[in-house]
Design a protein around this motif. Structure first.
Motif, PDB file in Angstrom:
ATOM      1  N   ALA A 134     -20.951  68.526  27.801  1.00 29.95           N
ATOM      2  CA  ALA A 134     -22.103  68.690  28.012  1.00 29.95           C
ATOM      3  C   ALA A 134     -23.539  67.565  27.145  1.00 29.95           C
ATOM      4  CB  ALA A 134     -22.485  69.702  28.913  1.00 29.95           C
ATOM      5  N   ASP A 135     -23.642  66.089  26.985  1.00 30.53           N
ATOM      6  CA  ASP A 135     -24.550  65.818  26.928  1.00 30.53           C
ATOM      7  C   ASP A 135     -25.510  64.956  27.126  1.00 30.53           C
ATOM      8  OD1 ASP A 135     -24.828  65.902  22.464  1.00 30.53           O
ATOM      9  OD2 ASP A 135     -25.864  64.226  24.274  1.00 30.53           O
ATOM     10  N   ASP A 136     -26.837  64.927  26.888  1.00 27.95           N
ATOM     11  CA  ASP A 136     -27.008  63.555  27.519  1.00 27.95           C
ATOM     12  C   ASP A 136     -27.259  62.746  26.493  1.00 27.95           C
ATOM     13  OD1 ASP A 136     -29.388  65.010  25.396  1.00 27.95           O
ATOM     14  OD2 ASP A 136     -30.834  64.698  26.803  1.00 27.95           O
ATOM     15  N   SER A 137     -26.541  62.774  25.587  1.00 29.18           N
ATOM     16  CA  SER A 137     -26.801  61.064  25.555  1.00 29.18           C
ATOM     17  C   SER A 137     -25.905  60.738  25.603  1.00 29.18           C
ATOM     18  CB  SER A 137     -27.541  62.154  23.983  1.00 29.18           C
ATOM     19  OG  SER A 137     -26.907  60.314  22.885  1.00 29.18           O
ATOM     20  N   LEU A 193     -21.589  71.698  24.148  1.00 31.87           N
ATOM     21  CA  LEU A 193     -22.891  72.139  24.622  1.00 31.87           C
ATOM     22  C   LEU A 193     -23.341  71.678  23.568  1.00 31.87           C
ATOM     23  CD1 LEU A 193     -23.840  72.952  27.403  1.00 31.87           C
ATOM     24  CD2 LEU A 193     -23.894  75.253  25.735  1.00 31.87           C
ATOM     25  N   ASP A 194     -24.384  70.617  23.938  1.00 27.97           N
ATOM     26  CA  ASP A 194     -25.632  69.766  23.442  1.00 27.97           C
ATOM     27  C   ASP A 194     -26.827  71.222  23.713  1.00 27.97           C
ATOM     28  OD1 ASP A 194     -27.641  68.580  21.921  1.00 27.97           O
ATOM     29  OD2 ASP A 194     -28.014  66.806  24.275  1.00 27.97           O
ATOM     30  N   LEU A 195     -27.760  71.206  23.576  1.00 28.35           N
ATOM     31  CA  LEU A 195     -28.838  72.487  23.688  1.00 28.35           C
ATOM     32  C   LEU A 195     -29.941  71.422  24.156  1.00 28.35           C
ATOM     33  CD1 LEU A 195     -29.676  74.376  20.787  1.00 28.35           C
ATOM     34  CD2 LEU A 195     -27.642  74.731  23.082  1.00 28.35           C
ATOM     35  N   LEU A 196     -30.465  70.094  23.823  1.00 29.96           N
ATOM     36  CA  LEU A 196     -32.293  69.645  24.324  1.00 29.96           C
ATOM     37  C   LEU A 196     -31.518  68.714  25.242  1.00 29.96           C
ATOM     38  CD1 LEU A 196     -34.161  69.877  23.648  1.00 29.96           C
ATOM     39  CD2 LEU A 196     -34.380  68.218  22.202  1.00 29.96           C
ATOM     40  N   MET A 197     -31.555  69.374  26.312  1.00 29.74           N
ATOM     41  CA  MET A 197     -31.227  68.601  27.770  1.00 29.74           C
ATOM     42  C   MET A 197     -31.975  68.801  29.198  1.00 29.74           C
ATOM     43  SD  MET A 197     -27.092  68.628  27.945  1.00 29.74           S
ATOM     44  CE  MET A 197     -27.168  70.633  27.763  1.00 29.74           C
ATOM     45  N   PRO A 198     -31.886  67.330  29.496  1.00 32.54           N
ATOM     46  CA  PRO A 198     -32.885  67.736  31.420  1.00 32.54           C
ATOM     47  C   PRO A 198     -32.824  68.435  31.816  1.00 32.54           C
ATOM     48  CG  PRO A 198     -31.525  65.705  31.146  1.00 32.54           C
ATOM     49  CD  PRO A 198     -31.277  66.694  29.790  1.00 32.54           C
ATOM     50  N   ASN A 228     -24.215  71.206  13.798  1.00 34.63           N
ATOM     51  CA  ASN A 228     -25.121  70.180  12.994  1.00 34.63           C
ATOM     52  C   ASN A 228     -25.403  68.799  12.929  1.00 34.63           C
ATOM     53  OD1 ASN A 228     -26.354  72.666  12.057  1.00 34.63           O
ATOM     54  ND2 ASN A 228     -26.930  71.663  10.026  1.00 34.63           N
ATOM     55  N   LYS A 229     -25.834  68.127  14.118  1.00 35.93           N
ATOM     56  CA  LYS A 229     -25.797  66.939  14.284  1.00 35.93           C
ATOM     57  C   LYS A 229     -27.177  66.227  13.128  1.00 35.93           C
ATOM     58  CE  LYS A 229     -26.214  66.380  19.963  1.00 35.93           C
ATOM     59  NZ  LYS A 229     -27.322  66.486  20.790  1.00 35.93           N
ATOM     60  N   PRO A 230     -26.322  64.977  12.422  1.00 34.25           N
ATOM     61  CA  PRO A 230     -25.207  63.990  13.355  1.00 34.25           C
ATOM     62  C   PRO A 230     -23.859  64.378  13.070  1.00 34.25           C
ATOM     63  CG  PRO A 230     -26.561  63.095  11.348  1.00 34.25           C
ATOM     64  CD  PRO A 230     -27.015  64.410  12.068  1.00 34.25           C
ATOM     65  N   THR A 249     -32.747  57.279  20.695  1.00 37.98           N
ATOM     66  CA  THR A 249     -33.534  58.283  21.638  1.00 37.98           C
ATOM     67  C   THR A 249     -32.981  59.233  20.501  1.00 37.98           C
ATOM     68  OG1 THR A 249     -33.571  57.457  23.569  1.00 37.98           O
ATOM     69  CG2 THR A 249     -34.891  59.968  23.113  1.00 37.98           C
ATOM     70  N   GLU A 250     -31.304  59.327  20.103  1.00 37.62           N
ATOM     71  CA  GLU A 250     -30.762  60.558  20.091  1.00 37.62           C
ATOM     72  C   GLU A 250     -30.814  60.303  18.064  1.00 37.62           C
ATOM     73  OE1 GLU A 250     -29.911  63.041  21.604  1.00 37.62           O
ATOM     74  OE2 GLU A 250     -27.837  63.729  19.806  1.00 37.62           O
ATOM     75  N   ILE A 251     -31.083  58.993  18.291  1.00 35.75           N
ATOM     76  CA  ILE A 251     -31.104  59.025  15.750  1.00 35.75           C
ATOM     77  C   ILE A 251     -33.190  59.961  15.872  1.00 35.75           C
ATOM     78  CG2 ILE A 251     -32.337  57.938  14.490  1.00 35.75           C
ATOM     79  CD1 ILE A 251     -29.862  55.654  15.653  1.00 35.75           C
ATOM     80  N   ILE A 252     -34.002  59.528  16.799  1.00 30.50           N
ATOM     81  CA  ILE A 252     -35.003  60.034  16.921  1.00 30.50           C
ATOM     82  C   ILE A 252     -34.860  61.801  17.294  1.00 30.50           C
ATOM     83  CG2 ILE A 252     -37.319  60.367  17.639  1.00 30.50           C
ATOM     84  CD1 ILE A 252     -36.845  57.189  16.475  1.00 30.50           C
ATOM     85  N   ASN A 253     -34.241  61.976  17.750  1.00 36.66           N
ATOM     86  CA  ASN A 253     -34.480  63.272  18.490  1.00 36.66           C
ATOM     87  C   ASN A 253     -33.298  64.598  17.096  1.00 36.66           C
ATOM     88  OD1 ASN A 253     -33.692  65.827  19.985  1.00 36.66           O
ATOM     89  ND2 ASN A 253     -31.274  65.246  20.633  1.00 36.66           N
ATOM     90  N   ILE A 254     -32.477  63.838  16.572  1.00 37.05           N
ATOM     91  CA  ILE A 254     -31.469  64.740  14.677  1.00 37.05           C
ATOM     92  C   ILE A 254     -33.071  64.587  14.602  1.00 37.05           C
ATOM     93  CG2 ILE A 254     -30.225  64.030  13.220  1.00 37.05           C
ATOM     94  CD1 ILE A 254     -28.244  62.460  15.454  1.00 37.05           C
TER      95      ILE A 254
HETATM   96 MG   LIG Z   1     -30.086  65.908  23.780  1.00 35.45          MG
END
Ligand SMILES: [Mg+2]
Lengths: 119, 203
Positions: free
Chosen positions: A8-11, A52-57, A102-104, B14-19
């Motif tokens: 689950a990830d919005d990206s 699981l991603d955290l920041l998702m719509p 942590n991402k990345p 967007t994901e790079i900015i997000n990170i």
């Molecule tokens: Mg996200």
């Protein structure tokens, strides 16, 4: 039977990355793009792990964790997020997450954590 | 719009900015000791005039305080963190321990220096992440403090942008301090092309 992982990830970019990692481990996977879809998928099918991603719509990852705890779900959860504040990591931990990256996220790290959780 | 950016490319950027913003927020969290609530970044490809209307609706006639970090190297552009005056005072009070009252002039020095320091740490966190991802050196100028109104904000943000701006914006909140702010990263045209090429080649 091969294990099945819900991602689950919005990206799109991240989903594709995790899908490649999971495929390289010869696991099956299903992709969803927000927390609502993740909860629906978990209601409908059986999974061995949730990435699981955290920041998702719509429904974010923290809400997913809360909802799964309330349902007493037994699916292990690996959180992979850009929101790396200590308080967020603690909250995930308290809500029952089995791991946090942590991402990345690096491929090796993701493989290592999946293996540790599914062992 | 002259740029053709696919959905997947926009998504990756967007994901790079997000990170980057996540890293900056973790640093702000360390400074304030309060959780920072983040929102999903948005990328706008627009002209200055389009932004003006957007900012007027968003900020109305509020006085804004911000910190700008210009960067050059493989990327050229600027990252700005912007607060309305009330939020700026709330944040500076919490961090400095000084009780700030809006428009009190003798406290302006404390406000400017504290906000510059906070801005510097957060914006370096964001842009440092860029450096890590692209494994390229990015040079930063010394951060500068500014105050302006909504009308002047696009001009303030677009010193490197030319006519067409590529603006990445995200909003954050520190609920316990009733503070909210915005982060804008504006890229010069050729820098954005570099970003786009990186995303395309790493597919
Ligand atoms: Mg996200």
């Amino acid at each position: 039977m091969a294990k099945k992982i819900l991602i689950a990830d919005d990206s799109m970019f991240q989903r594709k990355f995790y899908a490649d990692v999971v495929e390289s481990m010869s696991y099956h996977y299903e992709l969803v793009k927000n927390g609502r879809e993740a909860l629906e998928a978990l209601d409908a099918g059986l999974y061995d792990l949730l990435i699981l991603d955290l920041l998702m719509p719509e429904v974010d990852g923290i809400e997913v964790l809360k909802s799964l705890r309330d349902k007493q779900s037994s699916v292990p959860i690996l959180v992979i997020s850009a929101n790396i504040q200590e308080s967020i990591k603690n909250q995930c931990n308290e809500l029952g997450a089995a791991g946090f990256i942590n991402k990345p996220a690096k491929k090796d790290k993701v493989i290592e954590q999946i293996q540790a959780i599914l062992r | 719009m002259s740029k053709h950016i696919s959905e997947l490319e926009l998504d990756a950027i967007t994901e790079i900015i997000n990170i980057g913003v996540g890293k900056g927020a973790a640093m702000l969290n360390d400074i304030t000791e309060y959780p920072i609530e983040l929102s999903i970044p948005e990328i706008l490809v627009s002209q200055i005039s389009d932004l003006q209307g957007h900012f007027l609706r968003k900020f109305n006639d509020k006085r804004l305080c911000g910190v700008k970090l210009k960067f050059t190297g493989i990327f050229t552009g600027s990252a700005d963190i912007v607060f309305d005056a009330r939020s700026a005072n709330g944040l500076v009070s919490a961090v400095s321990g000084q009780d700030l009252v809006e428009d009190e002039e003798d406290l302006d020095g404390i406000k400017a220096s504290t906000l510059s320091e906070i801005g510097n740490i957060v914006l370096n966190g964001i842009m440092g992440t860029f450096g890590n991802i692209f494994t390229k050196e990015i040079s930063f100028m010394i951060p500068s403090y500014f105050e302006c109104d909504a009308n002047a904000l696009p001009e303030q943000l677009s010193q490197y942008g030319g006519d067409m701006l590529i603006t990445c914006k995200t909003h954050f909140k520190i609920r316990k301090l009733a503070v909210s702010g915005d982060i804008f990263i504006v890229f010069a045209d050729e820098s954005f092309d570099f970003l786009l090429n990186f995303v395309r080649s790493s597919d």
